[in-house]
Design an enzyme around this catalytic site. Structure first.
Site, mmCIF file in Angstrom:
data_model
loop_
_atom_site.group_PDB
_atom_site.id
_atom_site.type_symbol
_atom_site.label_atom_id
_atom_site.label_comp_id
_atom_site.label_asym_id
_atom_site.label_seq_id
_atom_site.Cartn_x
_atom_site.Cartn_y
_atom_site.Cartn_z
ATOM 1 C CG HIS A 76 -5.196 9.607 0.308
ATOM 2 N ND1 HIS A 76 -3.844 9.523 0.054
ATOM 3 C CD2 HIS A 76 -5.348 9.165 1.585
ATOM 4 C CE1 HIS A 76 -3.219 9.061 1.123
ATOM 5 N NE2 HIS A 76 -4.108 8.841 2.070
ATOM 6 C CE1 TYR A 105 0.157 7.893 2.672
ATOM 7 C CE2 TYR A 105 0.728 5.651 2.076
ATOM 8 C CZ TYR A 105 -0.150 6.551 2.651
ATOM 9 O OH TYR A 105 -1.318 6.091 3.214
ATOM 10 C CE LYS A 147 -4.012 4.543 0.645
ATOM 11 N NZ LYS A 147 -2.582 4.479 0.980
ATOM 12 C CG ASP A 178 -1.804 1.211 1.295
ATOM 13 O OD1 ASP A 178 -2.887 1.136 0.692
ATOM 14 O OD2 ASP A 178 -1.436 2.245 1.906
HETATM 15 N N1 NAP Z 1 -5.811 5.985 3.615
HETATM 16 C C1 NAP Z 1 -5.286 6.746 4.556
HETATM 17 O O1 NAP Z 1 -5.668 7.916 4.741
HETATM 18 C C2 NAP Z 1 -4.222 6.162 5.452
HETATM 19 C C3 NAP Z 1 -3.925 6.809 6.672
HETATM 20 C C4 NAP Z 1 -2.974 6.236 7.499
HETATM 21 C C5 NAP Z 1 -2.316 5.066 7.109
HETATM 22 N N2 NAP Z 1 -2.608 4.477 5.913
HETATM 23 C C6 NAP Z 1 -1.901 3.235 5.466
HETATM 24 O O2 NAP Z 1 -1.943 2.279 6.520
HETATM 25 C C7 NAP Z 1 -0.618 1.891 6.854
HETATM 26 C C8 NAP Z 1 -0.507 1.495 8.313
HETATM 27 O O3 NAP Z 1 -0.930 2.533 9.174
HETATM 28 P P1 NAP Z 1 0.078 3.383 10.090
HETATM 29 O O4 NAP Z 1 1.420 3.409 9.466
HETATM 30 O O5 NAP Z 1 -0.602 4.677 10.357
HETATM 31 O O6 NAP Z 1 0.076 2.624 11.497
HETATM 32 P P2 NAP Z 1 0.228 1.126 12.047
HETATM 33 O O7 NAP Z 1 0.546 0.176 10.976
HETATM 34 O O8 NAP Z 1 -0.944 0.881 12.928
HETATM 35 O O9 NAP Z 1 1.462 1.287 13.036
HETATM 36 C C9 NAP Z 1 2.777 1.548 12.602
HETATM 37 C C10 NAP Z 1 3.634 1.724 13.866
HETATM 38 O O10 NAP Z 1 3.652 0.496 14.614
HETATM 39 C C11 NAP Z 1 4.991 0.078 14.791
HETATM 40 N N3 NAP Z 1 5.020 -1.381 14.668
HETATM 41 C C12 NAP Z 1 4.820 -2.109 13.533
HETATM 42 N N4 NAP Z 1 4.899 -3.416 13.791
HETATM 43 C C13 NAP Z 1 5.139 -3.535 15.115
HETATM 44 C C14 NAP Z 1 5.325 -4.641 15.964
HETATM 45 N N5 NAP Z 1 5.253 -5.891 15.489
HETATM 46 N N6 NAP Z 1 5.568 -4.413 17.289
HETATM 47 C C15 NAP Z 1 5.636 -3.161 17.759
HETATM 48 N N7 NAP Z 1 5.450 -2.047 16.996
HETATM 49 C C16 NAP Z 1 5.220 -2.243 15.674
HETATM 50 C C17 NAP Z 1 5.788 0.744 13.693
HETATM 51 O O11 NAP Z 1 7.110 0.907 14.112
HETATM 52 P P3 NAP Z 1 8.373 0.743 13.121
HETATM 53 O O12 NAP Z 1 8.045 1.426 11.835
HETATM 54 O O13 NAP Z 1 9.475 1.368 13.873
HETATM 55 O O14 NAP Z 1 8.569 -0.737 12.901
HETATM 56 C C18 NAP Z 1 5.058 2.079 13.550
HETATM 57 O O15 NAP Z 1 5.493 2.999 14.544
HETATM 58 C C19 NAP Z 1 0.205 3.120 6.459
HETATM 59 O O16 NAP Z 1 1.583 2.856 6.394
HETATM 60 C C20 NAP Z 1 -0.429 3.475 5.145
HETATM 61 O O17 NAP Z 1 0.032 2.607 4.118
HETATM 62 C C21 NAP Z 1 -3.567 4.996 5.089
#
Ligand code: NAP
Length: 277
Positions: free
Chosen positions: A105, A47, A72, A42
């Site tokens: 998005h 980004y 997106k 994704d």
């Molecule tokens: N459509 C939208 O508007 C939108 C908005 C937000 C996000 N997204 C998408 O969704 C994806 C995921 O969401 P997100 O990045 O906001 O948050 P997330 O995946 O809920 O959390 C990411 C965080 O969790 C940590 N983490 C990951 N695996 C872990 C584990 N096994 N143990 C402990 N900590 C862990 C990561 O640290 P490290 O990186 O240090 O490993 C990072 O700080 C995004 O990357 C993006 O592609 C889309």
């Protein structure tokens, strides 16, 4: 369990999120993800890592047709009716002729929703996206979008144990769409609950694995956790060898909070009110 089917699309229910990954970190993380077995990636124009994601896909040694790639279209291109041009730019950056899923998005209030999704549908018609969908719509906006374009395959929205998304999940399931959960780990916060830690210990798993398993055991739900280190990337993918009981699922559903939402920018729509609010 591993995949969700929509028409002839097969979408892996565990994908890899890339928001905040830039430069070499993005290239390295996507390559590690492919190496680990992720086949759903994704990204988004905003980004600013589509070139790096594209490079990692090229060098990652996995055939393009075996990868489910999502990007997106950003808000100003939606507002100014430049969706087709923006899609071409993304394809150019990603180094591919098509994406598997192209999302709007955010919903824009300056144009009718019907116009936004119909313009998106033209990109699919041109063969540049295998499927189309939207992100960050509320339930009534999604209903309006489906009325104008029943072909929408996916809604991507924030979802983790602290946030109730039942109102929009109902619309998604009735339309047999996929709900892709973003920030599925609550950006790390969902791993801190004692309930999650206890369930993890009972299964010999890590808290993040329990939260992701809870997600994909729900009908029509996929999750796209982001991680940087190999340790986290591998840990998040290793969730297919255990199952949560109904009782454990309920305990995690009970973690819902009235103000559990994390992502709420100025341009966000009026969010649906879940039962917890
Ligand atoms: N459509 C939208 O508007 C939108 C908005 C937000 C996000 N997204 C998408 O969704 C994806 C995921 O969401 P997100 O990045 O906001 O948050 P997330 O995946 O809920 O959390 C990411 C965080 O969790 C940590 N983490 C990951 N695996 C872990 C584990 N096994 N143990 C402990 N900590 C862990 C990561 O640290 P490290 O990186 O240090 O490993 C990072 O700080 C995004 O990357 C993006 O592609 C889309």
């Amino acid at each position: 369990m591993k995949n969700f089917s929509h028409g002839d699309l097969v979408i892996p229910r565990l994908g890899f999120g890339t928001w905040k990954l830039k430069g070499d970190d993005a290239i390295d993380a996507v390559k590690i993800a492919l190496d680990t077995g992720y086949r759903h990636i994704d990204t988004a124009a905003i980004y600013e890592n589509e070139k790096e994601v594209g490079l990692a896909l090229k060098e990652g040694g996995v055939a393009r047709e075996d990868i489910f790639l999502t990007t997106k279209i950003w808000n100003d291109d939606i507002e100014r009716s430049r969706i087709a041009d923006a899609a071409d730019r993304s394809l150019d950056h990603l180094g591919t002729d098509y994406v598997d899923l192209l999302l709007l998005h955010w919903p824009m209030t300056s144009r009718p929703i019907a116009d936004q999704v119909q313009e998106l549908a033209e990109v699919k018609k041109a063969g540049k996206a295998r499927a189309i969908g939207i992100s960050n719509y509320n339930a009534s906006q999604l209903t309006e979008a489906l009325d104008a374009c029943p072909d929408l395959a996916c809604l991507q929205a924030e979802y983790h144990p602290e946030l109730d998304q039942d109102p929009i999940l109902n619309v998604v399931r009735n339309a047999d769409m996929l709900f892709t959960a973003y920030s599925p780990l609550g950006r790390g916060d969902s791993l801190k609950h004692q309930v999650v830690k206890d369930i993890a210990e009972a299964h010999g798993k890590a808290p993040g694995q329990v939260v992701l398993r809870w997600m994909i055991q729900q009908p029509n739900v996929a999750a796209i956790p982001k991680a940087t280190s190999r340790e986290h990337i591998e840990e998040n993918f290793d969730i297919f060898d255990f199952e949560l009981t109904d009782e454990e699922m309920k305990k995690i559903f009970a973690l819902v909070e009235p103000d559990g939402r994390i992502i709420d920018p100025d341009w966000a729509p009026q969010w649906d009110t879940g039962v917890a609010a």
